[in-house]
Design an enzyme around this catalytic site. Structure first.
Site, PDB file in Angstrom:
ATOM      1  N   ARG A 146      17.227   5.585  10.245  1.00  0.00           N
ATOM      2  CA  ARG A 146      15.910   5.399   9.604  1.00  0.00           C
ATOM      3  C   ARG A 146      15.131   6.688   9.803  1.00  0.00           C
ATOM      4  O   ARG A 146      15.113   7.254  10.905  1.00  0.00           O
ATOM      5  CB  ARG A 146      15.149   4.235  10.227  1.00  0.00           C
ATOM      6  CG  ARG A 146      13.707   4.158   9.739  1.00  0.00           C
ATOM      7  CD  ARG A 146      12.996   2.911  10.157  1.00  0.00           C
ATOM      8  NE  ARG A 146      13.494   1.760   9.420  1.00  0.00           N
ATOM      9  CZ  ARG A 146      12.976   0.528   9.528  1.00  0.00           C
ATOM     10  NH1 ARG A 146      11.953   0.312  10.326  1.00  0.00           N
ATOM     11  NH2 ARG A 146      13.472  -0.480   8.823  1.00  0.00           N
ATOM     12  N   ARG A 190      13.291  -5.281  13.651  1.00  0.00           N
ATOM     13  CA  ARG A 190      14.373  -6.064  13.060  1.00  0.00           C
ATOM     14  C   ARG A 190      15.594  -5.226  12.680  1.00  0.00           C
ATOM     15  O   ARG A 190      16.734  -5.618  12.991  1.00  0.00           O
ATOM     16  CB  ARG A 190      13.888  -6.770  11.777  1.00  0.00           C
ATOM     17  CG  ARG A 190      13.186  -8.063  12.014  1.00  0.00           C
ATOM     18  CD  ARG A 190      12.083  -8.230  11.017  1.00  0.00           C
ATOM     19  NE  ARG A 190      11.065  -7.236  11.276  1.00  0.00           N
ATOM     20  CZ  ARG A 190      10.064  -7.419  12.153  1.00  0.00           C
ATOM     21  NH1 ARG A 190       9.925  -8.548  12.758  1.00  0.00           N
ATOM     22  NH2 ARG A 190       9.187  -6.455  12.398  1.00  0.00           N
ATOM     23  N   THR A 191      15.390  -4.135  11.993  1.00  0.00           N
ATOM     24  CA  THR A 191      16.544  -3.421  11.444  1.00  0.00           C
ATOM     25  C   THR A 191      17.409  -2.857  12.567  1.00  0.00           C
ATOM     26  O   THR A 191      18.626  -3.054  12.598  1.00  0.00           O
ATOM     27  CB  THR A 191      16.074  -2.300  10.496  1.00  0.00           C
ATOM     28  OG1 THR A 191      15.147  -2.857   9.568  1.00  0.00           O
ATOM     29  CG2 THR A 191      17.243  -1.686   9.750  1.00  0.00           C
ATOM     30  N   LYS A 227      12.832  19.648  20.393  1.00  0.00           N
ATOM     31  CA  LYS A 227      13.044  21.084  20.698  1.00  0.00           C
ATOM     32  C   LYS A 227      13.195  21.891  19.422  1.00  0.00           C
ATOM     33  O   LYS A 227      13.473  23.087  19.459  1.00  0.00           O
ATOM     34  CB  LYS A 227      14.297  21.254  21.553  1.00  0.00           C
ATOM     35  CG  LYS A 227      14.256  20.517  22.872  1.00  0.00           C
ATOM     36  CD  LYS A 227      15.621  20.640  23.565  1.00  0.00           C
ATOM     37  CE  LYS A 227      15.799  19.559  24.604  1.00  0.00           C
ATOM     38  NZ  LYS A 227      17.216  19.382  24.959  1.00  0.00           N
ATOM     39  N   HIS A 245      15.515   0.706   1.059  1.00  0.00           N
ATOM     40  CA  HIS A 245      15.909  -0.005   2.296  1.00  0.00           C
ATOM     41  C   HIS A 245      17.030  -0.974   1.881  1.00  0.00           C
ATOM     42  O   HIS A 245      16.844  -2.188   1.824  1.00  0.00           O
ATOM     43  CB  HIS A 245      14.700  -0.740   2.869  1.00  0.00           C
ATOM     44  CG  HIS A 245      14.854  -1.240   4.273  1.00  0.00           C
ATOM     45  ND1 HIS A 245      16.077  -1.327   4.918  1.00  0.00           N
ATOM     46  CD2 HIS A 245      13.931  -1.676   5.171  1.00  0.00           C
ATOM     47  CE1 HIS A 245      15.881  -1.800   6.150  1.00  0.00           C
ATOM     48  NE2 HIS A 245      14.597  -2.021   6.328  1.00  0.00           N
TER      49      HIS A 245
HETATM   50  N1   CP Z   1      12.150  -5.349   7.703  1.00  0.00           N
HETATM   51  C1   CP Z   1      12.160  -4.275   8.502  1.00  0.00           C
HETATM   52  O1   CP Z   1      12.611  -3.197   8.115  1.00  0.00           O
HETATM   53  O2   CP Z   1      11.622  -4.479   9.735  1.00  0.00           O
HETATM   54  P1   CP Z   1      11.557  -3.403  10.903  1.00  0.00           P
HETATM   55  O3   CP Z   1      10.623  -2.298  10.439  1.00  0.00           O
HETATM   56  O4   CP Z   1      11.056  -4.137  12.106  1.00  0.00           O
HETATM   57  O5   CP Z   1      12.950  -2.852  11.088  1.00  0.00           O
END
Ligand code: CP
Length: 304
Positions: free
Chosen positions: A102, A52-53, A81, A130
């Protein structure tokens, strides 16, 4: 106001800035295809899996006309590397106008924001924060409840490692929220996050029981037990099925109740809940596109 600002922790933006993002997201929901970012390049660097993110950021950027570069798996980058995060960020900063990152390590996004030559958006750093998920959670709550004020919100599941929980609890401390913290004893909300509730003198309950709380809440925020954060797999086995929400458990719920989940789910919500009008988690994920459009446009300074 938000131009060129990094978003690492939800508290990097003020309550007023959160609201501004929600208002802009509402406008993007009405008109999601506008080529206002044609001159911009967005880099998405995902050192940890995501559906999703990453995809909603890329969808948001693409629908606004931006170009997207990056990787969804750091094994295809020069990290394999031995390149450091610092050198990766310094390099990618030269190729783009904004970085969405991320990373599995807490604090990595803050570090990246300090070395990057462009703004950094934290798309999740380990078990820490998050913040973009939180903004779409706030958008979903406001849209379904009509307000963010005076709500009873239950957080259920992995409150220890759930970064979406940490960010959202902190954001909701701005809104006279009553919190209900439902988790196994091993997965209680960290004291560093709970202190935000206490500092504001907000009400909260803490329990291991899900069924008893359902009839009193406006939002039921279910979460996955974060398997990848456990150092001992046996500890995960003990709690992995701690909470399973089934449709028949919702019989006594308030009519305005909405069930949120940042997703992915494993087995904490059975699929028979999906057809219940209280289930909002897939629309919640859709809202992520509009909120991320608002964030990209604001931070790149294309809207105010
Ligand atoms: N909600 C969320 O962070 O989903 P993903 O891990 O799929 O990005």
């Amino acid at each position: 106001m938000m131009k060129n600002k990094s978003l690492v922790s939800i508290n990097d933006f003020t309550r007023e800035e959160h609201i501004r993002i929600l208002e802009l997201a509402g406008a993007f929901e009405k008109r999601p295809k506008q080529r206002i970012l044609e001159d911009y390049v967005v880099a998405t660097l995902f050192f940890e899996p995501s559906t999703r993110t990453r995809l909603s950021f890329e969808s948001a950027a693409t629908r606004l006309g931006a170009r997207v570069i990056g990787f969804s798996d750091s094994s295809s980058s020069s990290v394999t590397k031995g390149e450091t995060l610092r050198d990766t960020i310094l390099t990618v900063s030269n190729y783009c106008d904004i970085i969405v990152m991320r990373h599995p390590k807490e604090g990595s996004a803050r570090f990246a924001s300090e070395v990057a030559g462009v703004p950094v958006i934290n798309a999740g750093d380990g078990a820490n924060q998050h913040p973009t998920q939180t903004l779409l959670d706030l958008y979903s709550i406001r849209k379904t409840q009509g307000s963010l004020d005076n709500l009873n919100v239950a957080f259920v599941g992995d409150l220890k490692y759930g970064r979406t929980v940490h960010s959202l609890v902190q954001a909701l401390c701005n809104y006279n929220t009553t919190f209900h913290l439902i988790s196994p004893l091993e997965l209680k909300l960290p004291s560093s996050v709970k202190s935000s509730i206490k500092e504001r003198n907000l009400e909260y309950t803490q329990s291991t029981d899900l069924q008893n709380i359902i009839s009193s809440v406006d939002i039921l925020y279910m979460t996955r037990i974060q398997k990848e954060r456990f150092s001992d797999p046996l500890d995960y086995e003990k709690v992995k099925n701690a909470y399973v929400l089934r449709n028949n458990m919702l019989a006594g719920a308030k009519s305005n109740l909405k069930i949120l989940h940042p997703l992915p789910r494993v087995n904490e919500i059975t699929t028979d809940v999906d057809d219940n009008p209280m289930a909002y988690y897939f629309t919640q994920a859709l809202n992520g596109v509009f909120v991320r459009q608002a964030l990209l446009a604001s931070i790149l300074g294309v809207v105010e």
